[in-house]
Scaffold this active site. Sequence first.
Site, mmCIF file in Angstrom:
data_model
loop_
_atom_site.group_PDB
_atom_site.id
_atom_site.type_symbol
_atom_site.label_atom_id
_atom_site.label_comp_id
_atom_site.label_asym_id
_atom_site.label_seq_id
_atom_site.Cartn_x
_atom_site.Cartn_y
_atom_site.Cartn_z
ATOM 1 N N LYS A 141 -0.029 -9.598 -42.071
ATOM 2 C CA LYS A 141 -1.187 -10.479 -41.946
ATOM 3 C C LYS A 141 -1.802 -10.883 -43.284
ATOM 4 O O LYS A 141 -2.452 -11.929 -43.388
ATOM 5 C CB LYS A 141 -2.255 -9.811 -41.080
ATOM 6 N N SER A 146 -8.203 -7.787 -33.861
ATOM 7 C CA SER A 146 -8.188 -6.409 -33.367
ATOM 8 C C SER A 146 -7.903 -5.419 -34.480
ATOM 9 O O SER A 146 -7.998 -4.223 -34.286
ATOM 10 C CB SER A 146 -7.127 -6.246 -32.271
ATOM 11 N N GLU A 155 7.774 -9.185 -26.795
ATOM 12 C CA GLU A 155 6.425 -8.879 -26.319
ATOM 13 C C GLU A 155 6.433 -7.580 -25.524
ATOM 14 O O GLU A 155 7.466 -7.204 -24.954
ATOM 15 C CB GLU A 155 5.913 -9.986 -25.387
ATOM 16 N N GLY A 187 2.046 -7.746 -21.699
ATOM 17 C CA GLY A 187 1.482 -8.909 -22.382
ATOM 18 C C GLY A 187 2.507 -9.999 -22.597
ATOM 19 O O GLY A 187 2.801 -10.371 -23.726
ATOM 20 N N ASP A 193 2.555 -13.252 -22.092
ATOM 21 C CA ASP A 193 2.007 -14.597 -21.985
ATOM 22 C C ASP A 193 2.911 -15.653 -22.618
ATOM 23 O O ASP A 193 3.050 -16.769 -22.094
ATOM 24 C CB ASP A 193 0.605 -14.663 -22.603
ATOM 25 N N SER A 250 6.477 -5.632 -38.246
ATOM 26 C CA SER A 250 5.297 -6.384 -38.677
ATOM 27 C C SER A 250 4.183 -5.546 -39.290
ATOM 28 O O SER A 250 3.338 -6.083 -40.011
ATOM 29 C CB SER A 250 4.736 -7.192 -37.507
#
Length: 325
Positions: free
Chosen positions: A57, A82, A208, A212, A214, A308
Amino acid sequence: MTTPTPPVTLDDVRDAAARLKGVAHRTPVLRSRTLDELVGAEVFLKCENFQRVGAFKFRGAYNAASRLTAEQLERGIAAYSSGNHAQAVALAARELGTTAVIVMPEDAPPSKRAATVGYGAEIVTYDRYTGDRVAIAEELAAERGLTVIPPYEHPHIMAGQGTAALELLEEVGELGALLTPVGGGGLMAGSSTVAKGLYPDIRMIGVEPEAGDDTKRSLEAGRRISIPVPHTIADGQALHTPGELTFSVNRRLIDGMALVSDDEIRDAMRFAFERLKIVVEPSGATPLAALLAGRTDSLPRRVGVIISGGNVDAERFAELCGRRV
């Protein structure tokens, strides 16, 4: 008929890489003979758990924050996250001599919250199951004159995140497939833009948690689908709908999705610790879990994986990696 201009391009990622040079870490690529034998392919792990703030990030946050005007930097930055984007924006703000206010869920991992405060940010909490973090951040920004840097829904964020895949491909060359965790979709959008731009035949596989899914549902429906906020140990992927900009990229470039259970994520975290001697957080372990659990079909000879992040405290890590009876 004209083709819409994509929100992020290979040149954008290359520009981000130049901006991040000497600021972000060029993270290592690890190999494991045991892993290769288990999955029947040569696997190259891009370890963003060694990135500043412990996750990819920082790449996007710094790329976006460093482009703000002097006036915007003087007023400060707002963000919502989060955990990992929270830390990334907090550190980017500190590096650039400004301040940050971060909207975080009340149940965010304590280690991520503590790290965010440690980088100098102010935290405003909310209930992730009833509150609207975007609305809260935008209200704070309006009241204080702050600039909002979202966790994934921004071209500069996507471009910055894509530098991880760019480094991986520069180091190891052409890959047949690249597995990437998918939450809001920024890492996948940047990674797929780079990978497909350099090697059009590469298979982009998003991963995923089962609870979750989506993005998987959205790809199948051809439009963004919303689900209830998922309950999963992969807190960085506990989103209810893909981003609009990120989905506009990912619906074109993702070749397939894989789902993994929380138990499979735990197994992958344990494997990474015991075999690779690295600590990986649940969200970061999902693509490795997909490989180990056989959730991908017909793997090519050379496979890349983006790990990640590694932001999980010792107590939580021990709890998650404890042997199942």
